[in-house]
Motif scaffolding. Sequence first.
Motif, PDB file in Angstrom:
ATOM      1  N   VAL A 458       0.836  -1.199   0.000  1.00 19.32           N
ATOM      2  CA  VAL A 458       0.000   0.000   0.000  1.00 19.32           C
ATOM      3  C   VAL A 458       0.873   1.252   0.000  1.00 19.32           C
ATOM      4  CG1 VAL A 458      -0.172   0.044   2.526  1.00 19.32           C
ATOM      5  CG2 VAL A 458      -1.897   1.212   1.148  1.00 19.32           C
ATOM      6  N   GLU A 459       0.422   2.263  -0.724  1.00 18.95           N
ATOM      7  CA  GLU A 459       1.051   3.586  -0.749  1.00 18.95           C
ATOM      8  C   GLU A 459       0.001   4.630  -0.380  1.00 18.95           C
ATOM      9  OE1 GLU A 459       3.306   6.716  -3.787  1.00 18.95           O
ATOM     10  OE2 GLU A 459       2.501   4.812  -4.530  1.00 18.95           O
ATOM     11  N   PHE A 460       0.348   5.499   0.558  1.00 18.18           N
ATOM     12  CA  PHE A 460      -0.580   6.538   1.008  1.00 18.18           C
ATOM     13  C   PHE A 460      -0.149   7.899   0.447  1.00 18.18           C
ATOM     14  CE2 PHE A 460      -0.875   3.194   4.202  1.00 18.18           C
ATOM     15  CZ  PHE A 460      -2.247   3.058   4.363  1.00 18.18           C
ATOM     16  N   ILE A 461      -1.104   8.639  -0.105  1.00 16.09           N
ATOM     17  CA  ILE A 461      -0.856   9.987  -0.630  1.00 16.09           C
ATOM     18  C   ILE A 461      -1.845  10.947   0.047  1.00 16.09           C
ATOM     19  CG2 ILE A 461      -0.860  11.502  -2.653  1.00 16.09           C
ATOM     20  CD1 ILE A 461      -0.249   9.024  -4.356  1.00 16.09           C
ATOM     21  N   VAL A 482     -10.248   5.709   6.013  1.00 12.82           N
ATOM     22  CA  VAL A 482      -8.980   5.097   5.592  1.00 12.82           C
ATOM     23  C   VAL A 482      -8.987   3.604   5.897  1.00 12.82           C
ATOM     24  CG1 VAL A 482      -6.469   5.181   5.875  1.00 12.82           C
ATOM     25  CG2 VAL A 482      -7.815   7.307   5.937  1.00 12.82           C
ATOM     26  N   GLU A 483      -9.553   3.248   7.049  1.00 14.83           N
ATOM     27  CA  GLU A 483      -9.657   1.837   7.425  1.00 14.83           C
ATOM     28  C   GLU A 483     -10.460   1.044   6.398  1.00 14.83           C
ATOM     29  OE1 GLU A 483     -11.418  -0.908  11.110  1.00 14.83           O
ATOM     30  OE2 GLU A 483     -11.390   1.281  11.249  1.00 14.83           O
ATOM     31  N   ASN A 484     -11.599   1.623   5.941  1.00 15.09           N
ATOM     32  CA  ASN A 484     -12.413   0.953   4.930  1.00 15.09           C
ATOM     33  C   ASN A 484     -11.649   0.821   3.615  1.00 15.09           C
ATOM     34  OD1 ASN A 484     -14.605   0.505   6.535  1.00 15.09           O
ATOM     35  ND2 ASN A 484     -15.734   2.327   5.853  1.00 15.09           N
ATOM     36  N   LYS A 500      -5.501   7.489  -1.524  1.00 11.06           N
ATOM     37  CA  LYS A 500      -5.341   8.951  -1.547  1.00 11.06           C
ATOM     38  C   LYS A 500      -6.300   9.593  -0.545  1.00 11.06           C
ATOM     39  CE  LYS A 500      -4.002   9.157  -6.427  1.00 11.06           C
ATOM     40  NZ  LYS A 500      -4.340   9.727  -7.759  1.00 11.06           N
ATOM     41  N   ILE A 501      -5.765  10.504   0.247  1.00 13.00           N
ATOM     42  CA  ILE A 501      -6.597  11.315   1.155  1.00 13.00           C
ATOM     43  C   ILE A 501      -6.470  12.770   0.670  1.00 13.00           C
ATOM     44  CG2 ILE A 501      -6.992  12.085   3.508  1.00 13.00           C
ATOM     45  CD1 ILE A 501      -4.913   9.021   3.068  1.00 13.00           C
ATOM     46  N   LYS A 502      -7.571  13.335   0.220  1.00 16.74           N
ATOM     47  CA  LYS A 502      -7.562  14.681  -0.358  1.00 16.74           C
ATOM     48  C   LYS A 502      -8.562  15.571   0.385  1.00 16.74           C
ATOM     49  CE  LYS A 502      -8.326  17.242  -4.678  1.00 16.74           C
ATOM     50  NZ  LYS A 502      -8.741  17.139  -6.101  1.00 16.74           N
ATOM     51  N   LEU A 503      -8.142  16.784   0.759  1.00 10.93           N
ATOM     52  CA  LEU A 503      -9.006  17.751   1.432  1.00 10.93           C
ATOM     53  C   LEU A 503      -8.957  19.066   0.639  1.00 10.93           C
ATOM     54  CD1 LEU A 503      -7.310  16.053   3.832  1.00 10.93           C
ATOM     55  CD2 LEU A 503      -9.029  17.231   5.237  1.00 10.93           C
ATOM     56  N   ASP A 504     -10.121  19.570   0.207  1.00 12.33           N
ATOM     57  CA  ASP A 504     -10.179  20.858  -0.500  1.00 12.33           C
ATOM     58  C   ASP A 504     -11.462  21.598  -0.145  1.00 12.33           C
ATOM     59  OD1 ASP A 504     -12.010  19.308  -1.782  1.00 12.33           O
ATOM     60  OD2 ASP A 504     -11.387  19.859  -3.809  1.00 12.33           O
ATOM     61  N   LYS A 505     -11.349  22.927  -0.188  1.00 10.74           N
ATOM     62  CA  LYS A 505     -12.490  23.789   0.145  1.00 10.74           C
ATOM     63  C   LYS A 505     -13.242  24.171  -1.128  1.00 10.74           C
ATOM     64  CE  LYS A 505      -9.769  26.546   2.449  1.00 10.74           C
ATOM     65  NZ  LYS A 505      -9.247  27.706   3.205  1.00 10.74           N
TER      66      LYS A 505
END
Length: 585
Positions: A458-461, A482-484, A500-505
């Motif tokens: 696994v690779e996390f971004i 993320v667990e799911n 990928k974990i992405k946060l944007d407004k």
Amino acid sequence: MNLLKCWKNHFNNFRLSQKMLFVYFLIFGAFSTISIAAMQTTLAIYDNKIYENSLQELFYFVNTIENELDNIEKSSSSIAIDYEIQKQLTNMMSMSNKQEYLLNMSSFRSQLLNEALGNESIMNIIYTDRNGVELNVGEKYVALPEDIYRTILEKADEAKGGFVYIEPTLEFPYLVSGRDIKEHIDYSLDYLGTLIFINDINVIFERNYEFLKSGQKNICVFSNNEIVYENDGEYFKDIPSITDEQGYRIINIKHKKYFMCYLKSEKTEWTFVNLFPYTNIFMLNSIIRMLMLVGFFVLFITAYFAMKKLSLYITAPLEKLTKSMQIIERGEFEQAKLYLDKVEALSEVGILKKDFLIMIDEVMTLIHENYEKQIILKDTQYRALQAQINPHFLYNTLNSINWMIKSNENEDASRMILSLGTLLRVALSSNTVSTVLEELELVEDYIFIQKFRYGKRVEFIIKKCSGLELFKIPSMSIQPLVENAIFYGVENSLQPCTIKIKLDKEEDYLNIIVSDNGMGMEDDLLEKVKNFQVKTTGNGIGLKNIKERLTLLFCEDFKLQIQSKIGEGTMIKMTIPTYRSDFNV
């Protein structure tokens, strides 16, 4: 139709007092318009009557002047056909003795003088015969210019005994008329001489002014656009040309308004003009119009303020009641009660206010009775949700730490213990709300632990935006996503997986997206996950946990979306409002 609908919507949004004023404007405006229109119509009819009366007065005046001219003609005719004068002139024409002729001429002079003195408009009567003898009698001698004298003699000769006249001019302001005297005794119509009358036109006009009842009289008489008579030359040089037989006009002379009435004489073809200031005859109408307009304006303003005060008096209790309801919306029940006065009234508004106060008391009672119960219930719900944290993760993490210690990987084991401690501290904390930044730091600790377990599988971004410390979400909201992703993307895939974990407004919302490129889910399984119907450990329990806590915190102002496709992976998108960052749960 759309405009009418738009106005209707605006009217519906008016306050009650504004609606009352609007209706007042319509009613009073319609009444004022009808009243002013009726007044204008009445005054217009009155104006027309004044115009007609003015023209009628001028008509009488013209007739009188024509009668004066007829009298002059009759005077000349009566002298010309008088038997005694005919006989005397016939005898004089046959006299050869000059002295005898002059003696008879003296007698004839007395007759002419009596005629001249009997008519005050006659200045002179001139008699001349074929021998050039001239007899001039009258109360006032007026020298007749030679050109006019010759002209009247020629016109009289051409008329063969008919009445002729020469119109007055500004240079010689006298009416010159006359006729030849023909012998009628034996009907030979022999020439017996010429009578010439010089009449003062001013006297003729001035003694007939009584037919003009207006206060200021400015009379002018035109003949072929030449002035025959005028009593004030200041005005008439500026009046426009007149072509029609009769009428009236409103004209401006030297920046002042004048009423001009005119009439053309059928007998003389003179045009008579009567000119006077407009205000002399229409002042009353102007004053009435002005008083009516001022009266309506004053009445309108007075009625407006009276209606405004009355409408405010009527609607004030309703507006207070509305304001009290708005205070209730903020949860300030005691303040809402204090805002309403205690005056008892038997009107509909008074009854409504009384019932509203009763309702406030009942709601406050219900709140006080159930407040503590609801607080305890919510606290129990939060704690029950927190208890649903996946126990398998804890077991696997502790097992990994054990193998690290046995393998002398003490630093990694220490770091993993710290990360696990952070996770347990947050999970067991009494704080139900965290900032997004704190949640992201928690996810980083969780990822650190999972990297040791899955290694290169696994690779996390992580892609994040600024200002995450300002926004709050329920604690432990991102980690279960993320667990799911690990469960569906990594454990079910034989290939390396990227999470990928992405946060944007986006305007007033923050998007938190967790996606993987794993095997994905079939539509049936995806539907069960969306409906939280998968009961096995790790399958959908975390999402239900998150949704329940988001509902408690944001009510319905959030979104939790799940998308998945076989062979492409799974994406979970959580959208929360950024404008709700001040709550304290």
